[in-house]
Design an enzyme around this catalytic site. Sequence first.
Site, mmCIF file in Angstrom:
data_model
loop_
_atom_site.group_PDB
_atom_site.id
_atom_site.type_symbol
_atom_site.label_atom_id
_atom_site.label_comp_id
_atom_site.label_asym_id
_atom_site.label_seq_id
_atom_site.Cartn_x
_atom_site.Cartn_y
_atom_site.Cartn_z
ATOM 1 N N ASP A 80 0.851 -1.197 0.000
ATOM 2 C CA ASP A 80 0.000 0.000 0.000
ATOM 3 C C ASP A 80 0.886 1.247 0.000
ATOM 4 O O ASP A 80 2.028 1.200 0.476
ATOM 5 C CB ASP A 80 -0.874 0.039 1.256
HETATM 6 N N1 URA Z 1 -1.137 -5.876 4.015
HETATM 7 C C1 URA Z 1 -1.655 -4.626 3.985
HETATM 8 O O1 URA Z 1 -2.698 -4.376 4.559
HETATM 9 N N2 URA Z 1 -0.973 -3.677 3.316
HETATM 10 C C2 URA Z 1 0.204 -3.897 2.687
HETATM 11 O O2 URA Z 1 0.777 -2.981 2.093
HETATM 12 C C3 URA Z 1 0.730 -5.204 2.727
HETATM 13 C C4 URA Z 1 0.050 -6.177 3.392
#
Ligand code: URA
Length: 232
Positions: A103
């Site tokens: 993310d």
């Molecule tokens: N899980 C999440 O919620 N975000 C990420 O970036 C990676 C794993």
Amino acid sequence: MTLEKILQSQGFGSRKQCRQLIWDGQVSVAGQLITDSDEDLPCEGLVFSVGGKEWTFRQQLYIALHKPPDYECSRKPSHHPGILTLLPQEYVNRNIQPVGRLDHGTTGLLLLSDDGGFIHAQSSPKRHVSKTYEATLFEAVTPQLITQLQEGVKLIDEDKPIAAQVRMLDTHLLELSIDQGKYHQVKRMLAAAGNHCVSLRRSAIGKLTLDSLGLPMGQWCHLDPGQLAQLV
Ligand code: URA
């Protein structure tokens, strides 16, 4: 391989552009200027310089990046700069891609490659490559939270509950290892278990840890065969 083909394979542009770089006296091999674009050279271990910058010939790229926050993994980022802006344009020209995504706010270890087979194998759910995250939580960690995550939580779009290996690192800091890479998986698992993720950092992929690479945030390095072997 001819020098112009070598440069093209390494992301320096079209055959014509590479030929022009050589004719312009921009390319040296072992400190010696080469202006013959048809000069035949062994690729293996070749070190060359273009415009004074040194490069090593690489058949394929295998890179680890310490992703900073506020960078998007998408090829067409919409709200933040893309992670590819952190890499040399020559690697982008070679169509380097992230292996999975983090993310925009998540930091930590991200792999990138231009080897489609490697990307596919690393992302395949069949291989069960574990990913380890450090999650800073809004509420303090409780024994119930740990048990719930270990036993598995049900996410709305998944048939079966998903479990994580969990270790408490501090009152509000949890280490979680998961095999899958579902959308917002860690954040959704923590929310499903009644807490809230304030920040997230990926600390390892398989046995390869971010700490072992010693990479400052925003920096990247090539992975050697020994490091690639730890991605299991
Ligand atoms: N899980 C999440 O919620 N975000 C990420 O970036 C990676 C794993």
